[in-house]
Write a protein that holds these residues in place. Structure first.
Motif, PDB file in Angstrom:
ATOM      1  N   ASP A  38     -27.736 -42.918  20.487  1.00  0.00           N
ATOM      2  CA  ASP A  38     -27.512 -43.348  21.870  1.00  0.00           C
ATOM      3  C   ASP A  38     -27.056 -44.805  21.937  1.00  0.00           C
ATOM      4  O   ASP A  38     -26.304 -45.189  22.843  1.00  0.00           O
ATOM      5  CB  ASP A  38     -28.786 -43.176  22.691  1.00  0.00           C
ATOM      6  CG  ASP A  38     -29.127 -41.722  22.979  1.00  0.00           C
ATOM      7  OD1 ASP A  38     -28.241 -40.856  22.818  1.00  0.00           O
ATOM      8  OD2 ASP A  38     -30.292 -41.452  23.342  1.00  0.00           O
ATOM      9  N   ALA A  39     -27.514 -45.620  20.974  1.00  0.00           N
ATOM     10  CA  ALA A  39     -27.153 -47.041  20.966  1.00  0.00           C
ATOM     11  C   ALA A  39     -25.754 -47.288  20.425  1.00  0.00           C
ATOM     12  O   ALA A  39     -25.268 -48.421  20.479  1.00  0.00           O
ATOM     13  CB  ALA A  39     -28.170 -47.823  20.141  1.00  0.00           C
ATOM     14  N   GLY A  40     -25.112 -46.253  19.878  1.00  0.00           N
ATOM     15  CA  GLY A  40     -23.740 -46.407  19.413  1.00  0.00           C
ATOM     16  C   GLY A  40     -23.520 -46.254  17.927  1.00  0.00           C
ATOM     17  O   GLY A  40     -22.422 -46.543  17.432  1.00  0.00           O
ATOM     18  N   SER A  41     -24.524 -45.798  17.194  1.00  0.00           N
ATOM     19  CA  SER A  41     -24.355 -45.576  15.758  1.00  0.00           C
ATOM     20  C   SER A  41     -23.361 -44.444  15.516  1.00  0.00           C
ATOM     21  O   SER A  41     -23.258 -43.510  16.305  1.00  0.00           O
ATOM     22  CB  SER A  41     -25.696 -45.235  15.109  1.00  0.00           C
ATOM     23  OG  SER A  41     -26.636 -46.267  15.322  1.00  0.00           O
ATOM     24  N   PRO A 217     -31.466 -51.752  17.714  1.00  0.00           N
ATOM     25  CA  PRO A 217     -30.214 -50.985  17.677  1.00  0.00           C
ATOM     26  C   PRO A 217     -29.110 -51.548  18.558  1.00  0.00           C
ATOM     27  O   PRO A 217     -27.955 -51.641  18.118  1.00  0.00           O
ATOM     28  CB  PRO A 217     -30.632 -49.584  18.119  1.00  0.00           C
ATOM     29  CG  PRO A 217     -31.952 -49.747  18.789  1.00  0.00           C
ATOM     30  CD  PRO A 217     -32.605 -50.925  18.167  1.00  0.00           C
ATOM     31  N   GLU A 218     -29.422 -51.921  19.794  1.00  0.00           N
ATOM     32  CA  GLU A 218     -28.372 -52.406  20.691  1.00  0.00           C
ATOM     33  C   GLU A 218     -27.781 -53.721  20.180  1.00  0.00           C
ATOM     34  O   GLU A 218     -26.561 -53.911  20.171  1.00  0.00           O
ATOM     35  CB  GLU A 218     -28.921 -52.596  22.118  1.00  0.00           C
ATOM     36  CG  GLU A 218     -29.251 -51.290  22.827  1.00  0.00           C
ATOM     37  CD  GLU A 218     -30.604 -50.718  22.450  1.00  0.00           C
ATOM     38  OE1 GLU A 218     -31.378 -51.420  21.741  1.00  0.00           O
ATOM     39  OE2 GLU A 218     -30.905 -49.577  22.844  1.00  0.00           O
ATOM     40  N   GLU A 219     -28.648 -54.632  19.736  1.00  0.00           N
ATOM     41  CA  GLU A 219     -28.161 -55.911  19.234  1.00  0.00           C
ATOM     42  C   GLU A 219     -27.309 -55.730  17.975  1.00  0.00           C
ATOM     43  O   GLU A 219     -26.316 -56.434  17.783  1.00  0.00           O
ATOM     44  CB  GLU A 219     -29.332 -56.848  18.941  1.00  0.00           C
ATOM     45  CG  GLU A 219     -30.053 -57.354  20.176  1.00  0.00           C
ATOM     46  CD  GLU A 219     -31.154 -56.423  20.672  1.00  0.00           C
ATOM     47  OE1 GLU A 219     -31.882 -56.826  21.587  1.00  0.00           O
ATOM     48  OE2 GLU A 219     -31.287 -55.289  20.143  1.00  0.00           O
ATOM     49  N   VAL A 221     -25.488 -53.080  17.043  1.00  0.00           N
ATOM     50  CA  VAL A 221     -24.175 -52.525  17.392  1.00  0.00           C
ATOM     51  C   VAL A 221     -23.318 -53.591  18.064  1.00  0.00           C
ATOM     52  O   VAL A 221     -22.123 -53.721  17.779  1.00  0.00           O
ATOM     53  CB  VAL A 221     -24.333 -51.279  18.289  1.00  0.00           C
ATOM     54  CG1 VAL A 221     -22.980 -50.837  18.846  1.00  0.00           C
ATOM     55  CG2 VAL A 221     -24.976 -50.143  17.494  1.00  0.00           C
ATOM     56  N   ARG A 222     -23.918 -54.386  18.937  1.00  0.00           N
ATOM     57  CA  ARG A 222     -23.159 -55.432  19.612  1.00  0.00           C
ATOM     58  C   ARG A 222     -22.671 -56.485  18.622  1.00  0.00           C
ATOM     59  O   ARG A 222     -21.533 -56.967  18.708  1.00  0.00           O
ATOM     60  CB  ARG A 222     -24.004 -56.077  20.713  1.00  0.00           C
ATOM     61  CG  ARG A 222     -23.205 -57.023  21.618  1.00  0.00           C
ATOM     62  CD  ARG A 222     -23.922 -57.288  22.921  1.00  0.00           C
ATOM     63  NE  ARG A 222     -25.132 -58.073  22.755  1.00  0.00           N
ATOM     64  CZ  ARG A 222     -26.365 -57.600  22.922  1.00  0.00           C
ATOM     65  NH1 ARG A 222     -26.542 -56.315  23.252  1.00  0.00           N
ATOM     66  NH2 ARG A 222     -27.421 -58.367  22.765  1.00  0.00           N
ATOM     67  N   ARG A 298     -34.574 -62.405  22.786  1.00  0.00           N
ATOM     68  CA  ARG A 298     -33.466 -61.457  22.772  1.00  0.00           C
ATOM     69  C   ARG A 298     -32.811 -61.401  24.149  1.00  0.00           C
ATOM     70  O   ARG A 298     -33.469 -61.481  25.183  1.00  0.00           O
ATOM     71  CB  ARG A 298     -33.942 -60.064  22.351  1.00  0.00           C
ATOM     72  CG  ARG A 298     -34.821 -59.368  23.347  1.00  0.00           C
ATOM     73  CD  ARG A 298     -35.578 -58.183  22.779  1.00  0.00           C
ATOM     74  NE  ARG A 298     -34.728 -57.186  22.173  1.00  0.00           N
ATOM     75  CZ  ARG A 298     -35.174 -56.000  21.731  1.00  0.00           C
ATOM     76  NH1 ARG A 298     -36.467 -55.673  21.864  1.00  0.00           N
ATOM     77  NH2 ARG A 298     -34.333 -55.139  21.191  1.00  0.00           N
TER      78      ARG A 298
END
Length: 300
Positions: A38-41, A217-219, A221-222, A298
């Protein structure tokens, strides 16, 4: 089959969660994999060093793969690490991974035994050739004491069309240029050490098999996207925030540290399997200071 798109992005080396009784926590494993996707992996990579693969039985590995294939439900491929004490077991695991629906493999040299190119090359040929699944070639001389040179990797790339990518974890940023020199665009280059992600992308890597992504995860991917699209200048602020965490991926107790991050971030438990033990004393307190500071700042 060459240059599959799922190599280009963040591929979490997913941790293996354990229950209080020390068994694999399949319910959390499924939830965690879904959250990472969901986070973009772009893929899920289980059974590696961070996944404590050496502590898992053959049947436990297959059960983990079954759980992950069902959890991601075709959204991204499951790409397990294929490592064993013997070549025979590694080949059997590769074939079993294909049978349970995995979309690729990450080929490792054998555990414990490290020797010359003739023997190590024969092992890698057996694993790569065991199926027609796309394969990542994993070079990590620090952990496995076998250092595959760019020319040796190119030799295998010339023999096996399904060899598509190389995860480079020597810690030597010059390896990316050396790989490009002999391979051109034949293989996708993947960063295998968290604190080399910005530098690796600058040197031509297109994917990141990441560890800290399990907790952030979000950080993660960003950070990948910023460094990919704008280089160091674009990623600098987030990279500087991330680096104290990313450096924890490159030390002997990286499994304990990343699982502690997960626990502090509310994305898992810090339970590990012996011979690993939970961090304790000053070592634990120092790690918590870094992790808690990152959590407190964060998004700023």
């Amino acid at each position: 089959m060459n240059n599959a798109s799922f190599w280009r992005g963040v591929l979490p080396a997913i941790t293996t969660p354990f229950t209080a009784e020390g068994e694999v926590d399949h319910d959390f494993l499924a939830k965690h994999a879904k959250a990472l996707v969901d986070a973009g992996s772009t893929a899920i990579v289980p059974l590696g060093s961070l996944g404590e693969g050496a502590t898992l039985t053959f049947d436990a590995k297959l059960a983990i793969l079954d759980t992950l294939v069902a959890a991601v439900d075709g959204r991204v491929p499951v790409v397990p690490g294929i490592a064993a004490l013997s070549t025979r077991e590694a080949v059997e695991l590769a074939r079993a991974a294909k049978a349970c629906g995995c979309g690729g493999l990450m080929a490792l040299p054998p555990y414990v035994y490290s020797t010359d190119w003739r023997e190590m090359g024969a092992h890698m040929r057996a694993v790569i050739g065991a199926t027609d699944l796309p394969v990542i070639f994993y070079n990590n001389p620090v952990a496995y004491r076998t250092d595959f040179t760019p020319r040796q990797i190119a030799e295998l790339a010339g023999e096996f069309p399904n060899l598509q990518a190389v995860k480079e974890s020597s810690g030597d940023i010059r390896r990316f240029a050396a790989l490009k020199e002999v391979l051109g665009e034949r293989l996708v280059l993947l960063v295998g050490m968290d604190d080399l992600i910005v530098e690796g992308l600058a040197m031509g890597a297109e994917g990141w098999i990441a560890g800290v992504v399990n907790a952030f995860p979000e950080e993660s991917v960003r950070l990948f996207e910023q460094a990919r699209d704008g280089g160091y200048a674009a990623a600098r602020e987030l990279y500087e925030w991330s680096l104290p965490l990313l450096r924890m991926d490159t030390v002997p107790k990286f499994v304990q540290l990343i699982k502690l991050m997960q626990a502090q971030a509310g994305l898992g438990s810090e339970r590990v399997r012996a011979p690993r033990l939970l961090l304790a004393g000053a070592e634990r307190e120092e790690a918590l200071q870094v992790i808690d500071q990152a959590i407190a700042t964060r998004g700023r």
